[in-house]
Structures are given as structure tokens and as C-alpha cells.
Design a protein around this motif. Sequence first.
Motif, PDB file in Angstrom:
ATOM      1  N   THR A  68      18.167  62.091  -0.314  1.00  0.00           N
ATOM      2  CA  THR A  68      18.765  62.775   0.829  1.00  0.00           C
ATOM      3  C   THR A  68      20.048  62.042   1.185  1.00  0.00           C
ATOM      4  N   LEU A  69      21.130  62.806   1.297  1.00  0.00           N
ATOM      5  CA  LEU A  69      22.457  62.237   1.543  1.00  0.00           C
ATOM      6  C   LEU A  69      22.892  62.509   2.970  1.00  0.00           C
ATOM      7  N   GLY A  70      23.675  61.588   3.528  1.00  0.00           N
ATOM      8  CA  GLY A  70      24.166  61.731   4.894  1.00  0.00           C
ATOM      9  C   GLY A  70      25.626  61.335   5.007  1.00  0.00           C
ATOM     10  N   HIS A  71      25.986  60.915   6.194  1.00  0.00           N
ATOM     11  CA  HIS A  71      27.374  60.626   6.555  1.00  0.00           C
ATOM     12  C   HIS A  71      28.107  59.790   5.497  1.00  0.00           C
ATOM     13  N   GLY A  72      29.272  60.296   5.097  1.00  0.00           N
ATOM     14  CA  GLY A  72      30.157  59.575   4.191  1.00  0.00           C
ATOM     15  C   GLY A  72      29.805  59.667   2.724  1.00  0.00           C
ATOM     16  N   GLU A  73      28.692  60.341   2.400  1.00  0.00           N
ATOM     17  CA  GLU A  73      28.238  60.350   1.016  1.00  0.00           C
ATOM     18  C   GLU A  73      28.765  61.551   0.239  1.00  0.00           C
ATOM     19  N   LEU A  74      28.972  61.331  -1.045  1.00  0.00           N
ATOM     20  CA  LEU A  74      29.457  62.345  -1.971  1.00  0.00           C
ATOM     21  C   LEU A  74      28.321  63.266  -2.383  1.00  0.00           C
ATOM     22  N   VAL A  75      28.526  64.558  -2.217  1.00  0.00           N
ATOM     23  CA  VAL A  75      27.574  65.565  -2.687  1.00  0.00           C
ATOM     24  C   VAL A  75      28.218  66.242  -3.888  1.00  0.00           C
ATOM     25  N   GLY A  76      27.667  65.957  -5.062  1.00  0.00           N
ATOM     26  CA  GLY A  76      28.173  66.559  -6.284  1.00  0.00           C
ATOM     27  C   GLY A  76      29.063  65.629  -7.063  1.00  0.00           C
ATOM     28  N   TRP A  77      28.697  65.399  -8.317  1.00  0.00           N
ATOM     29  CA  TRP A  77      29.537  64.629  -9.234  1.00  0.00           C
ATOM     30  C   TRP A  77      29.738  65.363 -10.553  1.00  0.00           C
ATOM     31  N   SER A  78      28.998  66.425 -10.786  1.00  0.00           N
ATOM     32  CA  SER A  78      29.059  67.139 -12.065  1.00  0.00           C
ATOM     33  C   SER A  78      30.428  67.758 -12.327  1.00  0.00           C
ATOM     34  N   TRP A  79      31.194  68.027 -11.291  1.00  0.00           N
ATOM     35  CA  TRP A  79      32.542  68.581 -11.416  1.00  0.00           C
ATOM     36  C   TRP A  79      33.456  67.654 -12.223  1.00  0.00           C
ATOM     37  N   HIS A  80      33.115  66.366 -12.262  1.00  0.00           N
ATOM     38  CA  HIS A  80      33.993  65.377 -12.891  1.00  0.00           C
ATOM     39  C   HIS A  80      33.804  65.282 -14.402  1.00  0.00           C
ATOM     40  N   PHE A  81      32.696  65.808 -14.928  1.00  0.00           N
ATOM     41  CA  PHE A  81      32.366  65.631 -16.338  1.00  0.00           C
ATOM     42  C   PHE A  81      32.099  66.967 -17.015  1.00  0.00           C
ATOM     43  N   PRO A  82      32.759  67.217 -18.163  1.00  0.00           N
ATOM     44  CA  PRO A  82      32.434  68.435 -18.916  1.00  0.00           C
ATOM     45  C   PRO A  82      30.961  68.431 -19.282  1.00  0.00           C
ATOM     46  N   PRO A  83      30.318  69.535 -19.296  1.00  0.00           N
ATOM     47  CA  PRO A  83      30.834  70.907 -19.210  1.00  0.00           C
ATOM     48  C   PRO A  83      30.950  71.443 -17.781  1.00  0.00           C
ATOM     49  N   HIS A  84      30.961  70.557 -16.786  1.00  0.00           N
ATOM     50  CA  HIS A  84      31.132  70.937 -15.377  1.00  0.00           C
ATOM     51  C   HIS A  84      30.030  71.878 -14.907  1.00  0.00           C
ATOM     52  N   LEU A  85      28.790  71.480 -15.182  1.00  0.00           N
ATOM     53  CA  LEU A  85      27.606  72.210 -14.715  1.00  0.00           C
ATOM     54  C   LEU A  85      26.776  71.257 -13.863  1.00  0.00           C
ATOM     55  N   TRP A  86      26.221  71.787 -12.784  1.00  0.00           N
ATOM     56  CA  TRP A  86      25.416  70.954 -11.889  1.00  0.00           C
ATOM     57  C   TRP A  86      24.198  70.413 -12.616  1.00  0.00           C
ATOM     58  N   HIS A  87      23.940  69.116 -12.451  1.00  0.00           N
ATOM     59  CA  HIS A  87      22.764  68.477 -13.037  1.00  0.00           C
ATOM     60  C   HIS A  87      21.567  68.526 -12.095  1.00  0.00           C
ATOM     61  N   LEU A  88      21.809  68.750 -10.815  1.00  0.00           N
ATOM     62  CA  LEU A  88      20.772  68.840  -9.799  1.00  0.00           C
ATOM     63  C   LEU A  88      21.064  70.053  -8.926  1.00  0.00           C
ATOM     64  N   GLY A  89      20.202  70.313  -7.972  1.00  0.00           N
ATOM     65  CA  GLY A  89      20.455  71.301  -6.933  1.00  0.00           C
ATOM     66  C   GLY A  89      20.669  70.573  -5.619  1.00  0.00           C
ATOM     67  N   ALA A  90      21.193  71.281  -4.613  1.00  0.00           N
ATOM     68  CA  ALA A  90      21.410  70.661  -3.309  1.00  0.00           C
ATOM     69  C   ALA A  90      21.192  71.683  -2.206  1.00  0.00           C
ATOM     70  N   GLN A  91      20.559  71.220  -1.128  1.00  0.00           N
ATOM     71  CA  GLN A  91      20.271  72.081   0.011  1.00  0.00           C
ATOM     72  C   GLN A  91      20.490  71.313   1.302  1.00  0.00           C
ATOM     73  N   ALA A  92      21.113  71.973   2.272  1.00  0.00           N
ATOM     74  CA  ALA A  92      21.272  71.374   3.600  1.00  0.00           C
ATOM     75  C   ALA A  92      19.896  71.313   4.253  1.00  0.00           C
ATOM     76  N   THR A  93      19.502  70.126   4.710  1.00  0.00           N
ATOM     77  CA  THR A  93      18.209  69.977   5.371  1.00  0.00           C
ATOM     78  C   THR A  93      18.350  69.942   6.888  1.00  0.00           C
ATOM     79  N   SER A  94      19.575  69.942   7.350  1.00  0.00           N
ATOM     80  CA  SER A  94      19.914  70.040   8.763  1.00  0.00           C
ATOM     81  C   SER A  94      21.287  70.711   8.799  1.00  0.00           C
ATOM     82  N   PRO A  95      21.772  71.104   9.968  1.00  0.00           N
ATOM     83  CA  PRO A  95      23.149  71.599   9.994  1.00  0.00           C
ATOM     84  C   PRO A  95      24.091  70.517   9.453  1.00  0.00           C
ATOM     85  N   VAL A  96      25.016  70.936   8.589  1.00  0.00           N
ATOM     86  CA  VAL A  96      25.912  69.989   7.918  1.00  0.00           C
ATOM     87  C   VAL A  96      27.363  70.368   8.198  1.00  0.00           C
ATOM     88  N   ARG A  97      28.146  69.360   8.513  1.00  0.00           N
ATOM     89  CA  ARG A  97      29.601  69.493   8.517  1.00  0.00           C
ATOM     90  C   ARG A  97      30.096  68.576   7.417  1.00  0.00           C
TER      91      ARG A  97
END
Length: 152
Positions: A68-97
Amino acid sequence: MTSATTMTSALEPAHRERLMRLAREVSFEAGIRLFEEGRRADRFWIVRTGTVALDLHVPGRRPAVIETLGHGELVGWSWHFPPHLWHLGAQATSPVRAWEFDADAVLRLCAEDAEFGRAVAVWVGQVVAQRLHASRVRLLDLYAPYGSGSLM
């Protein structure tokens, strides 16, 4: 996540400023999926407020929450490496800005400025290493006969 893997601690001020010029503010309600494993990774986020769960598809079971990720943390790194496909899934567990970044725009900046590109690559690499470790520990907790115990 260790503080060394947050953008604030991983990137020097000039690189943070350059990256933040590409940021746009977004928000997600609790329960919204940010991305699905195996789909195209074309953006990433830095959490400002709220929490996001990273999960892994497990056949025949509910997705396993890896971290579970919070303040200041990076969500998503798959964009940086070919083939640019998500390796995991992600869901907001509370309201997120969050700050959202277009991956292509960031990758162009990385290609134009080698020093900036190296700093971003090291930061993302640190995040990947930390997430791999967290995934291993969580999967051992869920599926190993005696759990993960202490790895260190």
C-alpha cells in the motif's frame, strides 16, 4: 517504502523541478482502479494524499495486495521499461490526490538530458527493487507454509 525511494529524496531539486513541470493534479475516489496488470503503461503518479494498493493477479483467488502506497510514493514504474505493460494492478483504497505524469513526455525529457534521465532511471530502479522485495515478502506471507519470517 524507504525514504530513499520517494521522489523528494531520490531526485535533486533541479531534477524534481523539471519533472514537476510535467505534472497535472488528479484525484481518484476510493475503489477506482488506476491500472490493470498486462495493460499499456502510459502514465504514472506520485501520491499527494490517500492510499493506493498494488495488487497481483492470482488465478482462482482474489488479487493479492502486495503493498500500500501513500504520500510521496511513486505509483507505477512499468512505463519506464519496454514493453511498457503494467506488471501489477493498482486501486485507490481511500480518496487519492496525486500528480499524474505522461510517460512519453517524461521519457522524451530523459532522452534529451542524460543527467536527468540517469537520475530518473536510478530512482525508478530503486522503486522496482523495493517493490520486488515487498512482493516476495508478501507472497511468502500468503502462500508459504510458515510465512516469510524475517528476511534480514
